[in-house]
Design a protein around this motif. Sequence first.
Motif, PDB file in Angstrom:
ATOM      1  N   LEU A  83     -29.548 -22.135  -5.452  1.00  0.00           N
ATOM      2  CA  LEU A  83     -29.811 -23.559  -5.608  1.00  0.00           C
ATOM      3  C   LEU A  83     -28.856 -24.203  -6.585  1.00  0.00           C
ATOM      4  O   LEU A  83     -28.517 -25.385  -6.472  1.00  0.00           O
ATOM      5  N   SER A  84     -28.363 -23.403  -7.576  1.00  0.00           N
ATOM      6  CA  SER A  84     -27.439 -23.956  -8.564  1.00  0.00           C
ATOM      7  C   SER A  84     -26.097 -24.311  -7.967  1.00  0.00           C
ATOM      8  O   SER A  84     -25.320 -25.037  -8.560  1.00  0.00           O
ATOM      9  N   LYS A  85     -25.832 -23.800  -6.767  1.00  0.00           N
ATOM     10  CA  LYS A  85     -24.571 -24.084  -6.090  1.00  0.00           C
ATOM     11  C   LYS A  85     -24.730 -25.173  -5.034  1.00  0.00           C
ATOM     12  O   LYS A  85     -23.934 -25.291  -4.131  1.00  0.00           O
ATOM     13  N   ALA A  86     -25.746 -25.989  -5.148  1.00  0.00           N
ATOM     14  CA  ALA A  86     -26.031 -27.010  -4.130  1.00  0.00           C
ATOM     15  C   ALA A  86     -25.366 -28.327  -4.431  1.00  0.00           C
ATOM     16  O   ALA A  86     -25.849 -29.380  -4.020  1.00  0.00           O
ATOM     17  N   ARG A  87     -24.301 -28.296  -5.199  1.00  0.00           N
ATOM     18  CA  ARG A  87     -23.506 -29.503  -5.512  1.00  0.00           C
ATOM     19  C   ARG A  87     -24.341 -30.560  -6.228  1.00  0.00           C
ATOM     20  O   ARG A  87     -24.231 -31.744  -5.969  1.00  0.00           O
ATOM     21  N   LEU A  88     -25.232 -30.092  -7.141  1.00  0.00           N
ATOM     22  CA  LEU A  88     -26.075 -31.022  -7.892  1.00  0.00           C
ATOM     23  C   LEU A  88     -25.460 -31.302  -9.254  1.00  0.00           C
ATOM     24  O   LEU A  88     -26.112 -31.222 -10.283  1.00  0.00           O
ATOM     25  N   LEU A  89     -24.180 -31.604  -9.257  1.00  0.00           N
ATOM     26  CA  LEU A  89     -23.479 -31.885 -10.498  1.00  0.00           C
ATOM     27  C   LEU A  89     -23.133 -33.354 -10.566  1.00  0.00           C
ATOM     28  O   LEU A  89     -22.975 -34.021  -9.542  1.00  0.00           O
ATOM     29  N   ALA A  90     -22.993 -33.847 -11.776  1.00  0.00           N
ATOM     30  CA  ALA A  90     -22.617 -35.256 -11.966  1.00  0.00           C
ATOM     31  C   ALA A  90     -21.133 -35.418 -11.718  1.00  0.00           C
ATOM     32  O   ALA A  90     -20.408 -34.463 -11.438  1.00  0.00           O
TER      33      ALA A  90
ATOM     34  N   LYS B  66     -32.849 -15.960  -4.402  1.00  0.00           N
ATOM     35  CA  LYS B  66     -32.208 -15.203  -3.336  1.00  0.00           C
ATOM     36  C   LYS B  66     -32.881 -15.439  -1.980  1.00  0.00           C
ATOM     37  O   LYS B  66     -32.209 -15.471  -0.944  1.00  0.00           O
ATOM     38  N   GLN B  67     -34.205 -15.622  -2.001  1.00  0.00           N
ATOM     39  CA  GLN B  67     -34.937 -15.759  -0.747  1.00  0.00           C
ATOM     40  C   GLN B  67     -34.909 -17.183  -0.202  1.00  0.00           C
ATOM     41  O   GLN B  67     -34.688 -17.403   0.995  1.00  0.00           O
ATOM     42  N   PHE B  68     -35.167 -18.160  -1.087  1.00  0.00           N
ATOM     43  CA  PHE B  68     -35.295 -19.549  -0.631  1.00  0.00           C
ATOM     44  C   PHE B  68     -34.121 -20.437  -1.050  1.00  0.00           C
ATOM     45  O   PHE B  68     -34.059 -21.599  -0.660  1.00  0.00           O
ATOM     46  N   GLY B  69     -33.235 -19.885  -1.874  1.00  0.00           N
ATOM     47  CA  GLY B  69     -32.136 -20.703  -2.376  1.00  0.00           C
ATOM     48  C   GLY B  69     -31.237 -21.282  -1.293  1.00  0.00           C
ATOM     49  O   GLY B  69     -30.945 -22.487  -1.304  1.00  0.00           O
ATOM     50  N   PRO B  70     -30.760 -20.485  -0.303  1.00  0.00           N
ATOM     51  CA  PRO B  70     -29.874 -21.058   0.725  1.00  0.00           C
ATOM     52  C   PRO B  70     -30.499 -22.198   1.507  1.00  0.00           C
ATOM     53  O   PRO B  70     -29.846 -23.206   1.766  1.00  0.00           O
ATOM     54  N   ALA B  71     -31.792 -22.045   1.874  1.00  0.00           N
ATOM     55  CA  ALA B  71     -32.450 -23.122   2.642  1.00  0.00           C
ATOM     56  C   ALA B  71     -32.595 -24.380   1.803  1.00  0.00           C
ATOM     57  O   ALA B  71     -32.329 -25.501   2.268  1.00  0.00           O
TER      58      ALA B  71
ATOM     59  N   TRP C 137     -30.798 -28.035   2.374  1.00  0.00           N
ATOM     60  CA  TRP C 137     -31.552 -29.303   2.404  1.00  0.00           C
ATOM     61  C   TRP C 137     -31.019 -30.274   1.338  1.00  0.00           C
ATOM     62  O   TRP C 137     -30.837 -31.465   1.594  1.00  0.00           O
ATOM     63  N   ALA C 138     -30.770 -29.725   0.145  1.00  0.00           N
ATOM     64  CA  ALA C 138     -30.251 -30.577  -0.930  1.00  0.00           C
ATOM     65  C   ALA C 138     -28.866 -31.119  -0.589  1.00  0.00           C
ATOM     66  O   ALA C 138     -28.538 -32.271  -0.898  1.00  0.00           O
TER      67      ALA C 138
END
Length: 239
Positions: free
Chosen positions: A2-9, A102-107, A111-112
């Motif tokens: 999830l940290s790699k979901a482009r949620l950066l400013a 690991k389990q839900f992060g890609p999904a 979505w993000a």
Amino acid sequence: MLSKARLLAVQRSPATAMVVARGTSSEVKFERPVRREHPEKVRMGFIPDSWFKALYPKTGVTGPYMFGTGLVTYLCSKEIYVMEHEFYNGLALGLMVIFAVKQFGPAVAKWADKEIDAIEAGYNEGRNKQVEFHTQEIEEEKTAQWRTEGQKMLIEAKRENIALQLEAAYRERLAMVYSEVKRRLDYQVERQNAERRIAQRHQVNWIVDNVLKSITPDQEKATINQCIADLGALASRAK
């Protein structure tokens, strides 16, 4: 993750385009800020890669790992960091978080990413419309310049047409002057011819009158007799 979901400013990137601000004497270049698509590279899931690269020149490749191991050992051996029951609860919670990532992060990241793309598309919609509008204005300006070039050609054609009209008017006036001069000259010739005919007729009449006045009746009678004799002679010859 999830940290790699482009949620950066919005951050600055050295590879971004350059915006040129024109000054009075020189041009100053500024980096254009853009939003990063992915976060910076990390190691062990949470340690930034830049920390390792910062220690490489002084400690070598294994230096950051030895530094981290020594620091953890020092904190634990000196009981600066006490491993009480909350440590194990945190360790279990961390394992659960790693499993969930690991389990839900890609999904969740997918979505993000879709949500972020939708928000970015909304932000860029107005900008794209402005770009299209100004692009259309540029094309219209080019069309107007092309039409202006056509107007120049039309003006040149009109000038040539006016020059031809002036030439035609000049030649028409020359022809009119020629016809007027010829008419006046013809008038003078006819006048002289008329005066000559009148003078000739007057002179003939004057001569005839004077001749008739000078003939006596005896001469007239002799002339008539002579004419009759000449006609008789001509008649005898004709037989």
